[in-house]
Design an enzyme around this catalytic site. Sequence first.
Site, short mmCIF file in Angstrom:
data_model
loop_
_atom_site.label_atom_id
_atom_site.label_comp_id
_atom_site.label_asym_id
_atom_site.label_seq_id
_atom_site.Cartn_x
_atom_site.Cartn_y
_atom_site.Cartn_z
N ARG A 236 -10.57 15.90 6.41
CA ARG A 236 -11.47 16.27 5.31
C ARG A 236 -12.81 16.72 5.85
O ARG A 236 -13.30 16.20 6.85
CB ARG A 236 -11.69 15.08 4.36
N ARG B 176 -2.58 -2.12 -3.53
CA ARG B 176 -3.79 -1.31 -3.36
C ARG B 176 -3.73 -0.18 -4.40
O ARG B 176 -2.74 0.54 -4.49
CB ARG B 176 -3.80 -0.69 -1.97
N ASN C 24 0.87 -1.17 0.00
CA ASN C 24 0.00 0.00 0.00
C ASN C 24 0.91 1.23 0.00
O ASN C 24 1.46 1.61 1.03
CB ASN C 24 -0.89 -0.02 1.25
N HIS D 36 -12.44 2.98 0.21
CA HIS D 36 -12.39 1.93 1.25
C HIS D 36 -13.16 0.67 0.83
O HIS D 36 -13.63 -0.07 1.68
CB HIS D 36 -13.00 2.42 2.59
N GLU E 102 -7.66 -5.02 5.44
CA GLU E 102 -7.58 -4.73 4.00
C GLU E 102 -6.44 -5.51 3.34
O GLU E 102 -6.55 -5.94 2.20
CB GLU E 102 -7.38 -3.22 3.79
#
Length: 403
Positions: free
Chosen positions: A244, A94, A7, A183, A387
Amino acid sequence: MKILVVNAGSSSLKFSVFEGLDLTLISNGVVDDIGIPGGRITVKVYRGTKFEKHVEIGNTVDHHHAFIKIVKQLKDQYIRVIQDVSEIIAVGHRVVHGGEYYSDPQRITIELIKRVKKMKTSGPLHNQKNLTGIEICKRMFPKALQVAVFDTSFHQTMPPRAFRYAIPNRFYEKEGIRVYGIHGTSHKYVAEAAAAYLEKPLTETNLITVHLGNGCSMAAIQNGICIDTSVGMSPMPGLMMGTRSGDIDPSIIFYLYRNCRLKIEEIEYMLNNESGLQGLTGMNDLKDILNLMEKGNENATLAMEMYTYRIKKYIGAYLAVIGRTDAIVFTAGVGENSWFVRSRAVEGLEHLGIILDDDKNKSHEKGICMLQSDASKVKILRVPTNEELEIARSTIEVMNRMQ
Ligand code: ADP
């Protein structure tokens, strides 16, 4: 058989190594602060139920340097995760944005790289970071199969009524402006894990999955597939996040541009990096904000009210959208660990059959667990996400497809 999962972020590189068809995790770690003075590499090696942690401090010039450090550590005489790079038979990457092209994991080809590079609606840097990781791995593990696992894939099942924006058609047709989601790997993993835990076929399971990490997103899952998600074309809308803003009125952007004379890049930076929890409290780590709130800090109290109120609003919306709901699933750093956030997010939803059990919610049970009271019609689950394991599984899926 060993599989490396990668990742690649802008200034960090996370990796995991899995072994065998049952995908036993044998090592994972992260190279931090790439390109910034004073970085470090942390490697954990799992031996049975125990693990060893190795930390090496030192600057990492770029991602290529980071991979050299990872391989050196994995081959280290004391660590010995691999003896040679040829033991890695596949690398799962990823990739943040797969656009409308990719609804499942893919073998990485020159054509895929070209397509991913051209994706206009991806954030300015997102895919570029992941592609850098891919280019380097192709050189460092020349014999390994390279696989891309897209964050957007799981959300590709959304119907147009959920993924289209009500702006002129040409912007969708020519520019691909629509909801893509993020996600996806996490939402897919926890949905599968929740269905298995509830002993229901995934194709008959309806879930609201709530991923609360630094980035936050929710998904409405009907009969095992995603039918709506809280983020949009980019990871900016929806829930309030670490830095964010989540949902805002788009007119604010025009106002800031015209009246506050901010440049468009400054507005983009502010909404991505200086907003959310950071904007309201000056901090983005939710644990620190909870500590501040306990000390009576008003900004922290308001930030937590807003953060949990947004989650509740989306739960309400998704209950309406999916109808019969088997479970609400909390996951990722905040979702798995903060009893306070879970409790506030579902507070007052008793009339909808959603009732948390306070003791279960505050217990420190490990792994997947149920948090609802006996009277609750909807189950409330805490499901640790994974993940990396999902990417490793997808990598095997591509290997099997090729046989
Ligand atoms: P990322 O999106 O970077 O993968 P994580 O899923 O690791 O992030 O989540 C990071 C967030 O989880 C941080 O805001 C952190 O404060 C929060 N977090 C971790 N542990 C706890 C805890 N025990 N209580 C509250 N928040 C926590």
